[in-house]
Write an enzyme that holds these catalytic residues in place. Structure first.
Site, short mmCIF file in Angstrom:
data_model
loop_
_atom_site.label_atom_id
_atom_site.label_comp_id
_atom_site.label_asym_id
_atom_site.label_seq_id
_atom_site.Cartn_x
_atom_site.Cartn_y
_atom_site.Cartn_z
N ASN A 9 32.07 57.03 43.72
CA ASN A 9 31.52 57.53 42.86
C ASN A 9 30.17 56.90 42.33
O ASN A 9 30.30 55.90 42.82
CB ASN A 9 33.46 56.63 41.68
CG ASN A 9 32.60 56.60 40.65
OD1 ASN A 9 31.36 57.26 39.92
ND2 ASN A 9 32.59 55.86 39.26
N HIS A 99 38.04 56.46 34.22
CA HIS A 99 37.81 55.26 34.15
C HIS A 99 37.11 53.83 33.11
O HIS A 99 36.73 54.20 31.57
CB HIS A 99 35.62 55.52 34.90
CG HIS A 99 35.07 54.31 35.91
ND1 HIS A 99 34.78 52.91 34.97
CD2 HIS A 99 35.94 54.19 37.02
CE1 HIS A 99 34.55 52.37 36.45
NE2 HIS A 99 34.86 53.43 37.72
N GLU A 101 34.83 51.88 32.92
CA GLU A 101 33.38 52.17 32.45
C GLU A 101 33.14 53.26 30.92
O GLU A 101 32.98 52.58 30.09
CB GLU A 101 32.29 52.50 33.71
CG GLU A 101 32.09 51.23 34.16
CD GLU A 101 31.27 51.17 35.60
OE1 GLU A 101 31.44 52.92 36.12
OE2 GLU A 101 31.77 50.65 36.53
N GLU A 173 42.27 50.37 39.66
CA GLU A 173 41.08 49.42 39.31
C GLU A 173 41.12 48.54 38.49
O GLU A 173 40.58 48.71 36.60
CB GLU A 173 40.01 50.77 38.56
CG GLU A 173 39.88 51.95 39.62
CD GLU A 173 38.13 52.41 39.64
OE1 GLU A 173 37.69 52.24 40.75
OE2 GLU A 173 38.12 52.30 39.14
N GLY A 179 31.99 46.22 41.02
CA GLY A 179 30.88 45.45 41.25
C GLY A 179 30.97 44.43 40.98
O GLY A 179 29.96 44.51 40.98
N SER A 216 35.12 47.08 43.94
CA SER A 216 34.37 45.66 45.38
C SER A 216 34.87 46.40 46.90
O SER A 216 35.29 45.39 47.74
CB SER A 216 34.50 44.51 45.63
OG SER A 216 33.79 44.23 44.27
#
Ligand code: PGA
Length: 252
Positions: A9, A99, A101, A173, A179, A216
């Site tokens: 991604n 996602h 985000e 996730e 991140g 990560s």
């Protein structure tokens, strides 16, 4: 047997140069050997999809293309949106929905994520549905309950629309791992993956459902994560921008 799914991604990163470097890294010329049991997906920003699709076809490489998001609507007056049919026309075979985000920044609800999944399925694009808890939720012992709540409308939409459970993939996730350089341990991820499978099992046989881990993942931790029984692949952000690292993980 479930085919491993390794998806990169790119988020709001990359350019034509990265597209070219990535294809080269995933070509046989670089010594990369595609595993027959692994599906490889690159999810660049949407503006790169159409030409990248042609570049992949011309190179004969193993990569497939994925979208990072899709509109919950089919068409109409929705400025800035991209429909599932448009993505399909650009050669997209996979699509990320839900996602964190997008859930956090654009306030996407579980119901909207389920709608987006349906739009992709209608266009014969395999949805990668993301779920995952925040750190405070994990610390409060709520991780599994949060994920169950996220899965509920997904399960309902699959049932109501008679969509086979193994025609989607789920990405676990944990938000605290995205991140941050702090991946879930293989044991933490395996516990959640097994739980997701048991929740989805209530709908239909979930032995063919692919559940991939994201947060990560890198060249150092990928092998131990992928060795777990219910971890069927990885959704990779930062390390997917590094052709060397991404091709290494894809070749595991
Ligand atoms: P990360 O991102 O690998 O950079 O943690 C994963 C993701 O957001 O899909």
């Amino acid at each position: 047997m479930r085919k491993r799914l390794i998806a990169g991604n790119w988020k709001l990163n990359g350019n034509w140069s990265l597209c070219e470097q990535m294809l080269w890294a995933l070509s046989g010329e670089n010594g990369f050997v595609a595993q027959s049991n692994t599906e490889l997906v690159i999810c660049p920003p949407a503006v790169y999809l159409s030409r990248l699709s042609q570049m992949i076809s011309a190179s004969g490489g193993p990569s497939k293309l994925g979208g990072q998001d899709v509109s919950a609507d089919i068409d109409g007056a929705h400025t800035g949106e991209l429909s599932a049919a448009m993505l399909a026309e650009c050669g997209v075979q996979y699509g990320i929905v839900g996602h964190s985000e997008r859930r956090l920044r654009f306030s996407e609800t579980d119901q909207q994520v389920a709608q987006k999944m349906l739009r992709l399925s209608e266009a014969s694009i395999t949805p990668i549905v993301c779920v995952g808890e925040a750190l405070a939720q994990r610390d409060a012992g709520q991780a599994l309950a949060v994920i169950e709540a996220q899965l509920q409308p997904i399960g309902e939409a699959l049932l109501a629309n008679r969509i086979a459970i193994d025609s989607i993939a789920i990405a676990y996730e944990p938000i605290w791992a995205i991140g941050t350089g702090r991946s879930a341990t293989p044991e933490q991820a395996q516990e959640v993956h097994a739980h997701i499978r048991s929740v989805m099992e209530q709908i239909e046989d979930a032995s063919g459902l692919r559940i991939i881990y994201g947060g990560s993942v890198n060249a150092d931790n990928a092998a131990t994560l992928l060795a777990m029984a219910d971890i069927d692949g990885a959704l990779i952000g930062g390390a997917a921008l590094d052709p060397q690292q991404f091709s290494y993980i894809a070749g595991l």
